[in-house]
Design a protein around this motif. Structure first.
Motif, PDB file in Angstrom:
ATOM      1  N   LYS A  90       0.828  -1.193   0.000  1.00  0.00           N
ATOM      2  CA  LYS A  90       0.000   0.000   0.000  1.00  0.00           C
ATOM      3  C   LYS A  90       0.872   1.256   0.000  1.00  0.00           C
ATOM      4  CE  LYS A  90      -3.946   2.147   2.347  1.00  0.00           C
ATOM      5  NZ  LYS A  90      -4.909   2.058   3.452  1.00  0.00           N
ATOM      6  N   GLY A  91       0.637   2.128  -0.972  1.00  0.00           N
ATOM      7  CA  GLY A  91       1.447   3.328  -1.118  1.00  0.00           C
ATOM      8  C   GLY A  91       2.262   3.337  -2.392  1.00  0.00           C
ATOM      9  N   GLY A  92       2.372   2.159  -3.049  1.00  0.00           N
ATOM     10  CA  GLY A  92       2.993   2.171  -4.355  1.00  0.00           C
ATOM     11  C   GLY A  92       4.268   1.382  -4.511  1.00  0.00           C
ATOM     12  N   GLU A  93       4.836   0.851  -3.432  1.00  0.00           N
ATOM     13  CA  GLU A  93       6.102   0.124  -3.541  1.00  0.00           C
ATOM     14  C   GLU A  93       5.856  -1.344  -3.850  1.00  0.00           C
ATOM     15  OE1 GLU A  93      10.232  -0.574  -0.952  1.00  0.00           O
ATOM     16  OE2 GLU A  93       8.504   0.461  -0.065  1.00  0.00           O
ATOM     17  N   THR A  94       6.668  -1.872  -4.742  1.00  0.00           N
ATOM     18  CA  THR A  94       6.638  -3.298  -5.068  1.00  0.00           C
ATOM     19  C   THR A  94       7.925  -3.932  -4.556  1.00  0.00           C
ATOM     20  OG1 THR A  94       5.288  -2.918  -7.047  1.00  0.00           O
ATOM     21  CG2 THR A  94       6.484  -5.003  -6.910  1.00  0.00           C
ATOM     22  N   VAL A  95       7.800  -5.015  -3.772  1.00  0.00           N
ATOM     23  CA  VAL A  95       8.981  -5.647  -3.181  1.00  0.00           C
ATOM     24  C   VAL A  95       8.969  -7.143  -3.459  1.00  0.00           C
ATOM     25  CG1 VAL A  95       9.112  -3.936  -1.344  1.00  0.00           C
ATOM     26  CG2 VAL A  95       7.838  -6.045  -0.961  1.00  0.00           C
ATOM     27  N   GLN A  96      10.161  -7.710  -3.389  1.00  0.00           N
ATOM     28  CA  GLN A  96      10.327  -9.145  -3.552  1.00  0.00           C
ATOM     29  C   GLN A  96      10.861  -9.716  -2.241  1.00  0.00           C
ATOM     30  OE1 GLN A  96      12.814  -9.537  -7.027  1.00  0.00           O
ATOM     31  NE2 GLN A  96      11.068  -9.394  -8.421  1.00  0.00           N
ATOM     32  N   ILE A  97      10.195 -10.730  -1.723  1.00  0.00           N
ATOM     33  CA  ILE A  97      10.535 -11.309  -0.428  1.00  0.00           C
ATOM     34  C   ILE A  97      11.006 -12.737  -0.629  1.00  0.00           C
ATOM     35  CG2 ILE A  97       9.678 -11.824   1.893  1.00  0.00           C
ATOM     36  CD1 ILE A  97       7.482  -9.739   1.431  1.00  0.00           C
ATOM     37  N   SER A  98      12.127 -13.067   0.019  1.00  0.00           N
ATOM     38  CA  SER A  98      12.673 -14.413  -0.124  1.00  0.00           C
ATOM     39  C   SER A  98      13.401 -14.814   1.152  1.00  0.00           C
ATOM     40  CB  SER A  98      13.640 -14.466  -1.322  1.00  0.00           C
ATOM     41  OG  SER A  98      14.694 -13.514  -1.146  1.00  0.00           O
ATOM     42  N   ASN A  99      13.959 -16.022   1.158  1.00  0.00           N
ATOM     43  CA  ASN A  99      14.779 -16.547   2.260  1.00  0.00           C
ATOM     44  C   ASN A  99      14.071 -16.417   3.605  1.00  0.00           C
ATOM     45  OD1 ASN A  99      16.802 -17.096   0.360  1.00  0.00           O
ATOM     46  ND2 ASN A  99      17.602 -15.015   0.513  1.00  0.00           N
ATOM     47  N   GLU A 100      14.702 -15.727   4.571  1.00  0.00           N
ATOM     48  CA  GLU A 100      14.150 -15.616   5.922  1.00  0.00           C
ATOM     49  C   GLU A 100      12.781 -14.941   5.935  1.00  0.00           C
ATOM     50  OE1 GLU A 100      15.173 -16.601   9.100  1.00  0.00           O
ATOM     51  OE2 GLU A 100      16.467 -17.915   7.903  1.00  0.00           O
ATOM     52  N   GLY A 101      12.551 -14.083   4.954  1.00  0.00           N
ATOM     53  CA  GLY A 101      11.289 -13.362   4.902  1.00  0.00           C
ATOM     54  C   GLY A 101      10.090 -14.248   4.630  1.00  0.00           C
TER      55      GLY A 101
END
Length: 777
Positions: free
Chosen positions: A369-380
């Motif tokens: 929310k707010g416009g950021e796109t993220v990629q989550i991997s490993n510990e996340g």
């Protein structure tokens, strides 16, 4: 003659102009006396909200229709002042209230431009409009605005006019004035803003809703660039400053809170108290309330509670996405669709809503929310790994369109979590006078306004036992009295309900043991026998000394195991009696109240232990109970707290039947802290979720931070306490020169030396062997 024909139309035009000018002057002369008085400007009293602060002056809340923070013109930083002049009125210091050059420039621009019309209002005219006139665009209103501007210029200096403008102008998000806007949009005071940030604020007066960087970031950026260009053209900033400002990204606060410390539950408590006293005036009169909270304590409490709740949540697994959103594979307006889907999903104590765009076992891509796109991997992904499998249930599987919660960790980056269902509370007080240092009423105030510190009536479980043991000391039992830890059956008359077969938590029994050991190990059967010995009615009356209501604690044997009802705040006040040596102090939150001019209205005058506070238990009782509860922390159910590496900590764990409530109630001589965790709709938290497992880590997280660097305090033995060497099995005094352990006693209750087999096995100071046998076995 014919060659001079043009003179007549010219004369007629000039005559008409003269007549028109004369009419305007006459209208002005006639209207001028009827213009509003400027007293509202010379005695400027804006609607200033109620503000609530920590004891050091950190803002924790404000209440009012308008966000305001008055500032003197001399305190307005130069970049901000220049940005305002560049955006609104660069000839402000040279014109007399009406910028005729600006009027001409605007007229020419409006004749040649096909877009939005350009205005020519000066800062003085805007002050006139904001204070006295409506916003309607009529000739009459404009005429009055001009006359008022001239009047204002006649009576006030330029700096006075600019100061009024800086404080009065509306800038969106309920913020009035640039000082309030700096906190609202950037979370910093005006003097700490950069040129780029100042330019963004300076662009807001033209159209606060249109150029609001929270709602319309793109339009706000365009407007900001215009202001920066004007500042550059006017030589207010250099080429390098201009380029640097254009390149600087703006970190605008999307959730508008002006507070410096998160203490929403405290702020609401203060608001209610202030409204009860002053009614509606609190929202506009600018009163300031300074609480007893300390910034470092409140921040530590926030973090400790949050971490404890999230750790509990991790132990019990991922429940799946909050919901699912249908996302087309290709859509030109995908970002708009995502923002619409997230519109009603607010951030919850740092847990940000997001929608999954792609998901695999190795990586999840999501839109925040707010416009950021993220990629989550490993510990996340560790917490949700099972739900990424093809074998996962359709209800819990992470896939495109899943609405999830993420947080950014400084160490491991983005990770997927979930919004907890469990609740918790933490409160700390200074036992000497009752000053509340930290208070967190729940996981997320925006999700639930229910203040668990003040409003949650819960069973205290074993954390209530110290009050029963304290009563026992007054009845002649001692810390060395030996009582049998063995099964017992209690009939319905003694429970107030049905036949009861209580058990210890571990479902084991250790036989005869001293009271000190029984409380250290939190033995239920011993506690019941203690209460049986002193009488439930006596105990019910005795606990009122600590502030408990007898109605909440019926006089049955179940009281020994904390079957009554308490609030965390009650427990904080009650444990303060042990911590301060036996005095009853009243927890208080408001230290002082001042008005908008800084005049003191109210100053708290708490009663202090040892001075004017009421003594409710013997100092010897408080000392012995504290020494026992130090053993709870050193060797007993609270031994985990020894990780804090302090010897002056005391406390008691508390766990109710079926692990519905978990507590840790602990203190050192200078601070009492109470931690509770449980569900709003009472149900089991899980078989292993005891006070030591679920609540103690929260308490430790708080106390570990606030006591860091604080010197340890030794217990001082009060007058009338005897230190005697006893036999650890029998509790009797041993002859001089014999081996034994030290124990504390009231001087009048020092046990006799061991004389016989029965006394050696079951005896104890303060009561005869026969009395002990009859009452406890």
């Amino acid at each position: 003659m014919s060659s001079r024909w043009w003179r007549y139309p010219l004369l007629a035009f000039l005559a008409l102009g003269f007549v028109f000018s004369a009419a305007i002057m006459l209208a002005g002369i006639l209207a001028y006396p009827d213009l509003p008085s400027l007293e509202v400007l010379t005695d400027y009293r804006p609607k200033i909200p109620l503000r609530v602060y920590t004891t050091e002056g950190a803002l924790i809340g404000e209440f009012g229709e308008e966000r305001r923070a008055l500032i003197k013109i001399g305190d307005v930083p130069k970049p901000m002042k220049l940005a305002i002049l560049a955006a609104e009125d660069d000839r402000f210091y040279s014109h007399g209230g009406i910028d005729y050059m600006g009027v001409l420039r605007a007229a020419l621009a409006n004749l040649t431009a096909g877009g939005a019309r350009e205005g020519a209002s000066t800062i003085t005219m805007q002050v006139a409009r904001n204070f006295f006139l409506s916003g309607e665009k009529t000739l009459t209103r404009k005429f009055s605005e001009v006359l008022l501007a001239l009047k204002i210029e006649h009576y006030l200096s330029k700096d006075q006019i600019l100061e009024l403008y800086v404080n009065q102008i509306y800038l969106g998000q309920r913020a009035y004035g640039f000082s309030a806007a700096a906190q609202t949009y950037f979370g910093r005071p005006l003097e700490r803003l950069t040129v780029a940030e100042a330019a963004m604020l300076a662009g807001l007066p033209k159209a606060p809703s249109r150029y609001n960087p929270v709602v319309n970031p793109k339009r706000a950026k365009i407007r900001q660039h215009y202001v920066l260009r004007r500042m550059h053209d006017l030589k207010y900033i250099t080429d390098a400053e201009y380029q640097a400002a254009l390149a600087q990204p703006l970190a605008v606060k999307r959730e508008v809170h002006n507070v410096e410390v998160n203490a929403d539950y405290v702020a609401e408590m203060v608001r209610q108290a202030m409204f009860e006293r002053y009614q509606e005036a609190i929202y506009s009169s600018g009163m300031k309330v300074y609480t007893t909270l300390r910034k470092v304590d409140q921040e530590a409490a926030n973090q400790a509670l949050r971490q404890g709740v999230l750790d509990y949540d991790r132990r019990h697994g991922y429940r799946g996405p909050e919901s699912f959103v249908d996302l087309p594979v290709r859509a030109a307006n995908l970002e708009e669709l995502l923002e619409d889907a997230l519109a009603d999903a607010d951030t919850s104590n740092g847990l940000v809503p997001a929608i999954v765009l792609e998901a695999s076992l190795k990586q999840v891509k999501c839109y925040i929310k707010g416009g950021e796109t993220v990629q989550i991997s490993n510990e996340g992904l560790k917490f949700v790994l099972k739900t990424l499998s093809d074998n996962a249930s359709p209800k819990t599987r992470l896939r495109r369109g899943a609405l999830i919660r993420v947080q950014k960790d400084d160490k491991s980056g983005w990770q997927i979590l979930q919004r907890p269902q469990i609740e918790s509370a933490l409160v700390s007080v200074v036992p000497q006078d009752g000053a509340i240092r930290a208070l967190v009423g729940g996981f997320d105030f925006n999700r639930s306004k229910f203040n668990h510190v003040m409003q949650a009536w819960r069973q205290p479980g074993s954390s209530f036992k110290p009050f029963i043991y304290s009563a026992a000391l007054e009845k002649g039992l001692t810390a060395a009295t030996v009582i049998n830890d063995a099964p017992i059956v209690v009939d319905a008359a003694q429970t107030g309900g049905q036949v009861w077969e209580p058990k210890n938590y571990e479902n084991d029994y250790d036989g005869p043991m001293r009271l000190r050991t029984a409380l250290t190990k939190s033995k239920n059967l011993v506690s019941i026998r203690v209460l049986q010995s002193i009488g439930p009615s006596y105990a019910q009356d005795y606990i009122t000394r600590f502030g408990f209501s007898p109605e909440q604690h019926p006089p049955y044997l179940t009281m020994a195991l904390g079957a009554g009802s308490v609030t965390p705040m009650q427990m904080a006040a009650a444990y303060s009696v042990f911590a301060n040596g036996g005095y009853r102090t009243q927890p208080y939150l408001i230290d002082r109240i001042v008005d908008a001019r800084g005049t003191l209205l109210v100053q708290a005058k708490p009663k202090r232990a040892g001075d004017d506070a009421e003594r409710v238990i013997d100092a010897r009782n408080a000392f012995i109970m504290t020494s026992i509860m130090r053993d709870v922390v050193r060797f007993g159910t609270g031994a985990r707290a020894m990780q804090l590496k302090r010897q002056d900590l005391a406390g008691k764990t508390g766990t109710t039947n079926d692990q519905v409530d978990a507590w840790f109630t602990g203190f050192n001589p200078g601070l009492v802290a109470i931690a509770w965790i449980g569900f709003d709709q009472p149900r089991s938290m899980g078989g292993s979720e005891t006070g030591a497992q679920a609540a103690l880590p929260i308490w430790m997280g708080y106390m570990g931070k606030v006591l860091k660097g604080v010197p340890e305090v030794d217990l001082v033995i009060p007058e009338g306490v005897a230190t005697v060497k006893i036999n650890p099995q029998s509790g009797h005094r041993v002859p001089d020169g014999s081996e034994g352990i030290l124990e504390y006693f009231y001087q009048e209750n020092v046990p006799a030396e061991q004389t016989g087999f029965f006394e050696g096995l079951f005896g104890g100071g303060g009561k005869s062997a026969e009395e002990v046998k009859d009452q406890l076995f």
